[in-house]
Design an enzyme around this catalytic site. Structure first.
Site, PDB file in Angstrom:
ATOM      1  N   GLY A   1     211.356  49.949  14.660  1.00 53.61           N
ATOM      2  CA  GLY A   1     211.558  49.233  13.398  1.00 53.61           C
ATOM      3  C   GLY A   1     210.227  48.933  12.740  1.00 53.61           C
TER       4      GLY A   1
ATOM      5  CD  GLU B   1     191.452  74.429  18.275  1.00 55.45           C
ATOM      6  OE1 GLU B   1     191.536  75.667  18.417  1.00 55.45           O
ATOM      7  OE2 GLU B   1     190.529  73.746  18.726  1.00 55.45           O
TER       8      GLU B   1
ATOM      9  CB  SER C   1     195.168  80.158   7.568  1.00 55.70           C
ATOM     10  OG  SER C   1     195.708  78.860   7.556  1.00 55.70           O
TER      11      SER C   1
ATOM     12  N   PRO D   1     185.134  75.919   3.144  1.00 56.23           N
ATOM     13  CG  PRO D   1     183.629  74.807   1.737  1.00 56.23           C
ATOM     14  CD  PRO D   1     183.686  75.714   2.933  1.00 56.23           C
TER      15      PRO D   1
HETATM   16  P1  TGC Z   1     193.029  90.118  13.394  1.00 50.85           P
HETATM   17  O1  TGC Z   1     192.749  91.368  12.635  1.00 50.85           O
HETATM   18  O2  TGC Z   1     194.387  89.863  13.939  1.00 50.85           O
HETATM   19  O3  TGC Z   1     191.998  90.002  14.629  1.00 50.85           O
HETATM   20  C1  TGC Z   1     190.603  90.219  14.461  1.00 50.85           C
HETATM   21  C2  TGC Z   1     190.037  90.504  15.842  1.00 50.85           C
HETATM   22  O4  TGC Z   1     190.226  89.359  16.675  1.00 50.85           O
HETATM   23  C3  TGC Z   1     191.052  89.700  17.807  1.00 50.85           C
HETATM   24  N1  TGC Z   1     191.937  88.545  18.057  1.00 50.85           N
HETATM   25  C4  TGC Z   1     191.744  87.729  19.091  1.00 50.85           C
HETATM   26  N2  TGC Z   1     190.849  87.754  20.086  1.00 50.85           N
HETATM   27  C5  TGC Z   1     190.910  86.757  20.993  1.00 50.85           C
HETATM   28  N3  TGC Z   1     191.823  85.777  20.920  1.00 50.85           N
HETATM   29  C6  TGC Z   1     192.731  85.705  19.938  1.00 50.85           C
HETATM   30  N4  TGC Z   1     193.588  84.692  19.863  1.00 50.85           N
HETATM   31  C7  TGC Z   1     192.712  86.723  18.945  1.00 50.85           C
HETATM   32  N5  TGC Z   1     193.443  86.970  17.823  1.00 50.85           N
HETATM   33  C8  TGC Z   1     192.954  88.089  17.297  1.00 50.85           C
HETATM   34  C9  TGC Z   1     191.798  90.941  17.386  1.00 50.85           C
HETATM   35  O5  TGC Z   1     192.198  91.694  18.502  1.00 50.85           O
HETATM   36  C10 TGC Z   1     190.752  91.642  16.560  1.00 50.85           C
HETATM   37  O6  TGC Z   1     189.813  92.212  17.466  1.00 50.85           O
HETATM   38  P2  TGC Z   1     189.051  93.582  17.113  1.00 50.85           P
HETATM   39  O7  TGC Z   1     188.270  93.914  18.336  1.00 50.85           O
HETATM   40  O8  TGC Z   1     190.135  94.577  16.798  1.00 50.85           O
HETATM   41  O9  TGC Z   1     188.190  93.289  15.925  1.00 50.85           O
HETATM   42  O10 TGC Z   1     192.547  88.896  12.497  1.00 50.85           O
HETATM   43  P3  TGC Z   1     193.127  88.367  11.117  1.00 50.85           P
HETATM   44  O11 TGC Z   1     191.985  88.304  10.165  1.00 50.85           O
HETATM   45  O12 TGC Z   1     194.345  89.144  10.724  1.00 50.85           O
HETATM   46  O13 TGC Z   1     193.538  86.854  11.485  1.00 50.85           O
HETATM   47  C11 TGC Z   1     194.505  86.604  12.444  1.00 50.85           C
HETATM   48  C12 TGC Z   1     194.845  85.097  12.522  1.00 50.85           C
HETATM   49  C13 TGC Z   1     195.416  84.613  11.225  1.00 50.85           C
HETATM   50  C14 TGC Z   1     195.872  84.960  13.618  1.00 50.85           C
HETATM   51  C15 TGC Z   1     193.635  84.257  12.922  1.00 50.85           C
HETATM   52  O14 TGC Z   1     192.583  84.466  12.128  1.00 50.85           O
HETATM   53  C16 TGC Z   1     193.948  82.794  13.111  1.00 50.85           C
HETATM   54  O15 TGC Z   1     194.259  82.409  14.228  1.00 50.85           O
HETATM   55  N6  TGC Z   1     193.833  81.924  12.055  1.00 50.85           N
HETATM   56  C17 TGC Z   1     193.878  80.497  12.260  1.00 50.85           C
HETATM   57  C18 TGC Z   1     192.481  79.945  12.113  1.00 50.85           C
HETATM   58  C19 TGC Z   1     192.197  78.863  13.097  1.00 50.85           C
HETATM   59  O16 TGC Z   1     192.888  78.643  14.085  1.00 50.85           O
HETATM   60  N7  TGC Z   1     191.114  78.155  12.856  1.00 50.85           N
HETATM   61  C20 TGC Z   1     190.699  77.131  13.766  1.00 50.85           C
HETATM   62  C21 TGC Z   1     189.331  76.611  13.398  1.00 50.85           C
HETATM   63  S1  TGC Z   1     188.594  75.690  14.704  1.00 50.85           S
HETATM   64  C22 TGC Z   1     189.438  74.251  14.735  1.00 50.85           C
HETATM   65  O17 TGC Z   1     190.397  74.032  14.072  1.00 50.85           O
HETATM   66  C23 TGC Z   1     188.920  73.249  15.687  1.00 50.85           C
HETATM   67  S2  TGC Z   1     189.747  71.747  15.700  1.00 50.85           S
HETATM   68  C24 TGC Z   1     189.040  71.153  17.089  1.00 50.85           C
HETATM   69  C25 TGC Z   1     189.469  69.819  17.489  1.00 50.85           C
HETATM   70  O18 TGC Z   1     189.074  68.833  16.855  1.00 50.85           O
HETATM   71  O19 TGC Z   1     190.177  69.738  18.539  1.00 50.85           O
HETATM   72  P1  FAD Z   2     194.953  76.767   4.542  1.00 59.26           P
HETATM   73  O1  FAD Z   2     194.556  77.947   5.356  1.00 59.26           O
HETATM   74  O2  FAD Z   2     194.518  76.741   3.115  1.00 59.26           O
HETATM   75  O3  FAD Z   2     196.540  76.654   4.607  1.00 59.26           O
HETATM   76  C1  FAD Z   2     197.281  75.869   3.671  1.00 59.26           C
HETATM   77  C2  FAD Z   2     198.770  76.102   3.941  1.00 59.26           C
HETATM   78  O4  FAD Z   2     199.077  77.489   3.742  1.00 59.26           O
HETATM   79  C3  FAD Z   2     199.152  75.797   5.401  1.00 59.26           C
HETATM   80  O5  FAD Z   2     200.418  75.197   5.426  1.00 59.26           O
HETATM   81  C4  FAD Z   2     199.216  77.167   6.043  1.00 59.26           C
HETATM   82  O6  FAD Z   2     200.124  77.203   7.142  1.00 59.26           O
HETATM   83  C5  FAD Z   2     199.716  78.026   4.879  1.00 59.26           C
HETATM   84  N1  FAD Z   2     199.323  79.426   5.043  1.00 59.26           N
HETATM   85  C6  FAD Z   2     198.077  79.951   5.086  1.00 59.26           C
HETATM   86  N2  FAD Z   2     198.126  81.280   5.271  1.00 59.26           N
HETATM   87  C7  FAD Z   2     199.437  81.615   5.352  1.00 59.26           C
HETATM   88  C8  FAD Z   2     200.148  82.839   5.555  1.00 59.26           C
HETATM   89  N3  FAD Z   2     199.497  83.991   5.744  1.00 59.26           N
HETATM   90  N4  FAD Z   2     201.488  82.805   5.582  1.00 59.26           N
HETATM   91  C9  FAD Z   2     202.151  81.631   5.439  1.00 59.26           C
HETATM   92  N5  FAD Z   2     201.553  80.441   5.234  1.00 59.26           N
HETATM   93  C10 FAD Z   2     200.213  80.437   5.198  1.00 59.26           C
HETATM   94  N6  FAD Z   2     187.698  73.861  11.815  1.00 59.26           N
HETATM   95  C11 FAD Z   2     186.594  74.252  12.507  1.00 59.26           C
HETATM   96  O7  FAD Z   2     186.102  75.356  12.332  1.00 59.26           O
HETATM   97  N7  FAD Z   2     186.009  73.409  13.411  1.00 59.26           N
HETATM   98  C12 FAD Z   2     186.477  72.163  13.654  1.00 59.26           C
HETATM   99  O8  FAD Z   2     185.938  71.441  14.498  1.00 59.26           O
HETATM  100  C13 FAD Z   2     187.619  71.719  12.924  1.00 59.26           C
HETATM  101  N8  FAD Z   2     188.074  70.431  13.070  1.00 59.26           N
HETATM  102  C14 FAD Z   2     189.070  69.980  12.252  1.00 59.26           C
HETATM  103  C15 FAD Z   2     189.402  68.631  12.259  1.00 59.26           C
HETATM  104  C16 FAD Z   2     190.367  68.141  11.387  1.00 59.26           C
HETATM  105  C17 FAD Z   2     190.689  66.675  11.370  1.00 59.26           C
HETATM  106  C18 FAD Z   2     191.052  69.035  10.512  1.00 59.26           C
HETATM  107  C19 FAD Z   2     192.119  68.524   9.583  1.00 59.26           C
HETATM  108  C20 FAD Z   2     190.728  70.366  10.504  1.00 59.26           C
HETATM  109  C21 FAD Z   2     189.718  70.848  11.347  1.00 59.26           C
HETATM  110  N9  FAD Z   2     189.302  72.197  11.276  1.00 59.26           N
HETATM  111  C22 FAD Z   2     188.212  72.616  11.994  1.00 59.26           C
HETATM  112  C23 FAD Z   2     189.872  73.082  10.266  1.00 59.26           C
HETATM  113  C24 FAD Z   2     191.254  73.622  10.614  1.00 59.26           C
HETATM  114  O9  FAD Z   2     191.193  74.594  11.601  1.00 59.26           O
HETATM  115  C25 FAD Z   2     191.871  74.149   9.323  1.00 59.26           C
HETATM  116  O10 FAD Z   2     192.209  73.017   8.529  1.00 59.26           O
HETATM  117  C26 FAD Z   2     193.092  75.015   9.566  1.00 59.26           C
HETATM  118  O11 FAD Z   2     192.736  76.223  10.199  1.00 59.26           O
HETATM  119  C27 FAD Z   2     193.863  75.326   8.275  1.00 59.26           C
HETATM  120  O12 FAD Z   2     192.998  75.743   7.262  1.00 59.26           O
HETATM  121  P2  FAD Z   2     193.083  75.054   5.798  1.00 59.26           P
HETATM  122  O13 FAD Z   2     193.038  73.595   5.984  1.00 59.26           O
HETATM  123  O14 FAD Z   2     192.048  75.701   4.966  1.00 59.26           O
HETATM  124  O15 FAD Z   2     194.515  75.408   5.282  1.00 59.26           O
END
Ligand code: TGC
Ligand code: FAD
Length: 416
Positions: A371, A395, A169, A165
Site C-alpha cells: 500500500g 547491458e 543498442s 550519445p
Molecule cells: P553482430 O554482427 O551480431 O556481431 C559482431 C561481432 O560480435 C560477435 N558477437 C559476440 N561475441 C561475443 N559475445 C557476444 N554476446 C556476441 N554477440 C555478437 C559476432 O559473432 C561478430 O563477430 P565477428 O568475428 O563476426 O566480427 O553485431 P551487431 O552490430 O549486429 O549487434 C548485435 C547486438 C545488437 C546483439 C549487440 O550489439 C548488442 O548486444 N547490443 C546491445 C548493446 C549493449 O548491451 N550495450 C551494453 C553497454 S555496457 C553496459 O550497459 C554496462 S552497464 C554496467 C552496470 O552498471 O552494471
Molecule cells: P537505444 O538503443 O536508443 O534504444 C531505445 C529503445 O529502442 C529501446 O527500447 C530499445 O529496446 C529500442 N530498440 C533499439 N534498437 C532496436 C531494434 N533493433 N529493434 C527493436 N527495438 C530497438 N553503457 C556502457 O557502455 N557502460 C556503462 O557502464 C553503462 N552503464 C549504464 C548505467 C545506466 C544507469 C544506464 C541507464 C545505462 C548504462 N549504459 C552503459 C548504457 C546502456 O547499455 C544503454 O542505455 C543501452 O544499451 C541502451 O542504449 P540507449 O539508451 O541508447 O537506447
C-alpha cells in the site's frame, strides 16, 4: 520487536523525517526463499560464500543504502569491503589478484549484493566483468600484472566505455576513434551513461582505429584532455555514480592498447560476463521484494485480518515465488554450463532478460502489497523497482535480448 514506525510513534516523532534513515535504519531480516530445495545443488563452499556476502550486506549495505539512494550519492566507503568479500574479479585467477572462484560463486556473490542494491552490484559488475575481464582476456602479460592486482583490491577502480550519445543498442556504429601519432595514439570522442566514471581511475574504452576496426584502450585519469562529467537527476540507480567519458585529443601510450582482440566481439565478450552476473543479481532484488511483501502481508491487518489471508494477496505471492523459483533454476543451470565453458551468449542473454523482467514484475506487485508504505524508503521495494528500470535497459535492453533469442532460434536477423 518494535517496527520502525512503532518506535517513531512511541517517541511522538514525526512519522517521516528526512534524517530518520541514518538514525534508525530498517532492521534487515532477509531470508532467501528456496521453494525447490535448490540449496541441495550448491556445495558447502558456495553456501559459505553466500553466507559471508549476506552477512556483509546486512551489516554494511542495508543500514545505509536508503540514505545514500535518497541523497543520490555513491557510498564510496563500501569499495574496500566489496574487494574483501571477493566481489572484484571473483573468477580471475589468484595469480592476478582475483579470487579464483567458479561461476556459481560469482553468480551467488552478485545475487547477494543486488539483494542489497542494484547500484552496488553494478559497481562490482563493472569492475570485475567489464574492466578486469577484458584486461585478463585481451591484455598483455604486462597489462595484467600492472592493473589486475590493484583492481582486485579496489586500490584502482575502473569503468567501461562502450555506449555513446548516438550509439546505444547498436554499438557497432560508434564514432569514438583514435589515430596513430608515432609513439602514441590520439583519442577523440565521447561515451555516455558510464557506470563508475565519475570516480574511476582507469577506463576501458572501445574506439575505432584508422581502418574502422574496434579496439580496446586503457585510458587513465589524469591524461590530458580526458574528463568524466557526472550525470545527475537520475530516478534510478541513485546510489551508483554514472557519468560521461569525454576525449579531446587524448594522448594514449601505445602500450595501453589491448593487443589480443579486434572487432565488436571484444566488448560483447565482456558483456557475456556481466550479463551472467545480472541474471543472478536481479533475482536477488526479486527475492528481497518477495521476502518483504510476504512478511508485511502477515503483519498488516485490514478488515480484521492479515492482508496475507486475502486470496488476491496470496495470488500475488504465489505467482512471485513461482517466477523466482523458475528464475533460480535457470541461473543455476546457466552456472553449470558456464563452469563447463558451454554457456552460449544467447543462453546468457535469455537468463538476463528473464531475471530482470521477473524482478521488475515482482517489485511492482510487491510495492502494491505494501500500500502507501510501499512508496517509502522504510522498505526497499520502491528503490529496487526504480533501480531495475536501469537494469532492464543496460547491458542490452529487454527488446534487444528478445531479438538475440529470436535470431538464435530462427537464424534470421531482425535487428536491422
Ligand atoms: P553482430 O554482427 O551480431 O556481431 C559482431 C561481432 O560480435 C560477435 N558477437 C559476440 N561475441 C561475443 N559475445 C557476444 N554476446 C556476441 N554477440 C555478437 C559476432 O559473432 C561478430 O563477430 P565477428 O568475428 O563476426 O566480427 O553485431 P551487431 O552490430 O549486429 O549487434 C548485435 C547486438 C545488437 C546483439 C549487440 O550489439 C548488442 O548486444 N547490443 C546491445 C548493446 C549493449 O548491451 N550495450 C551494453 C553497454 S555496457 C553496459 O550497459 C554496462 S552497464 C554496467 C552496470 O552498471 O552494471
Ligand atoms: P537505444 O538503443 O536508443 O534504444 C531505445 C529503445 O529502442 C529501446 O527500447 C530499445 O529496446 C529500442 N530498440 C533499439 N534498437 C532496436 C531494434 N533493433 N529493434 C527493436 N527495438 C530497438 N553503457 C556502457 O557502455 N557502460 C556503462 O557502464 C553503462 N552503464 C549504464 C548505467 C545506466 C544507469 C544506464 C541507464 C545505462 C548504462 N549504459 C552503459 C548504457 C546502456 O547499455 C544503454 O542505455 C543501452 O544499451 C541502451 O542504449 P540507449 O539508451 O541508447 O537506447
Amino acid at each position: 520487536m518494535k517496527s520502525f514506525l512503532q518506535s517513531v510513534k512511541s517517541k511522538n516523532q514525526p512519522i517521516f523525517d528526512d534524517q530518520l534513515y541514518t538514525k534508525m535504519p530498517r532492521k534487515d531480516t532477509y531470508e532467501s526463499p528456496d521453494y525447490y530445495l535448490l540449496d541441495e545443488l550448491l556445495s558447502e563452499e558456495h553456501k559459505l560464500i553466500r553466507q559471508s556476502v549476506r552477512d556483509w550486506v546486512k551489516k554494511e549495505v542495508s543500514p545505509i543504502i536508503e540514505d545514500y539512494a535518497q541523497r543520490a550519492e555513491f557510498p564510496k566507503h563500501l569499495l574496500k569491503g566489496l574487494a574483501e568479500i571477493g566481489a572484484f574479479g571473483p573468477t580471475i585467477p589468484v595469480k592476478y589478484g582475483g579470487a579464483g572462484l567458479d561461476y556459481m560463486s560469482y553468480g551467488i556473490i552478485m545475487q547477494e549484493i543486488e539483494r542489497g542494491d542494484s547500484g552496488i552490484r553494478s559497481t562490482a559488475s563493472v569492475q570485475g566483468s567489464l574492466v578486469m575481464y577484458p584486461i585478463y582476456a585481451y591484455g598483455s602479460e604486462e597489462q595484467k600484472h600492472k592493473y589486475l592486482p590493484k583492481l582486485a583490491t579496489g586500490e584502482l577502480m575502473g569503468c567501461f566505455g562502450l555506449t555513446e550519445p548516438d550509439q546505444g543498442s547498436d554499438p557497432g556504429g560508434m564514432t569514438t576513434n583514435f589515430k596513430d601519432a608515432g609513439d602514441h595514439y590520439v583519442l577523440n570522442g565521447a561515451k555516455m551513461w558510464i557506470s563508475n566514471s565519475p570516480f574511476a581511475d582507469i577506463a576501458i574504452v572501445w574506439a575505432k582505429d584508422e581502418s574502422g576496426k574496434i579496439r580496446g584502450l586503457i585510458v587513465e585519469r589524469g591524461m590530458e584532455g580526458f574528463t568524466t562529467p557526472e550525470t545527475h537527476n537520475k530516478w534510478s540507480l541513485r546510489a551508483s555514480a554514472t557519468g560521461e567519458l569525454v576525449f579531446d585529443n587524448v594522448k594514449v601510450p601505445k602500450e595501453n592498447l589491448l593487443p589480443n582482440v579486434t572487432g565488436l566481439k571484444g566488448p560483447l565478450g565482456c558483456l557475456n560476463q556481466a550479463r551472467y552476473g545480472i541474471a543472478w543479481g536481479a533475482l536477488g532484488a526479486a527475492m528481497d521484494c518477495y521476502d518483504t511483501a510476504l512478511k508485511y502481508s502477515k503483519e498488516r491487518k485490514q478488515f480484521g485480518k492479515a492482508i496475507g489471508a486475502f486470496q488476491l494477496q496470496q495470488k500475488k505471492l504465489a505467482e512471485m515465488i513461482t517466477e523466482i523459483t523458475k528464475g533460480q533454476l535457470l541461473v543455476w543451470r546457466l552456472g553449470v554450463l558456464k563452469n563447463e565453458n558451454r554457456a552460449t551468449p544467447a543462453q546468457i542473454s535469455m537468463s538476463k532478460r528473464n531475471s530482470v523482467e521477473t524482478a521488475l514484475n515482482i517489485a511492482r506487485e510487491a510495492r502494491q502489497m505494501l500500500g502507501g508504505m510501499g512508496i517509502t524508503g522504510e522498505y526497499p521495494i520502491m528503490r529496487h523497482m526504480m533501480n531495475l528500470e536501469s537494469v532492464v535497459t543496460y547491458e542490452g535492453t529487454h527488446d534487444i535480448h528478445l531479438l538475440i533469442t529470436g535470431l538464435d532460434i530462427t537464424g534470421l536477423e531482425a535487428f536491422k
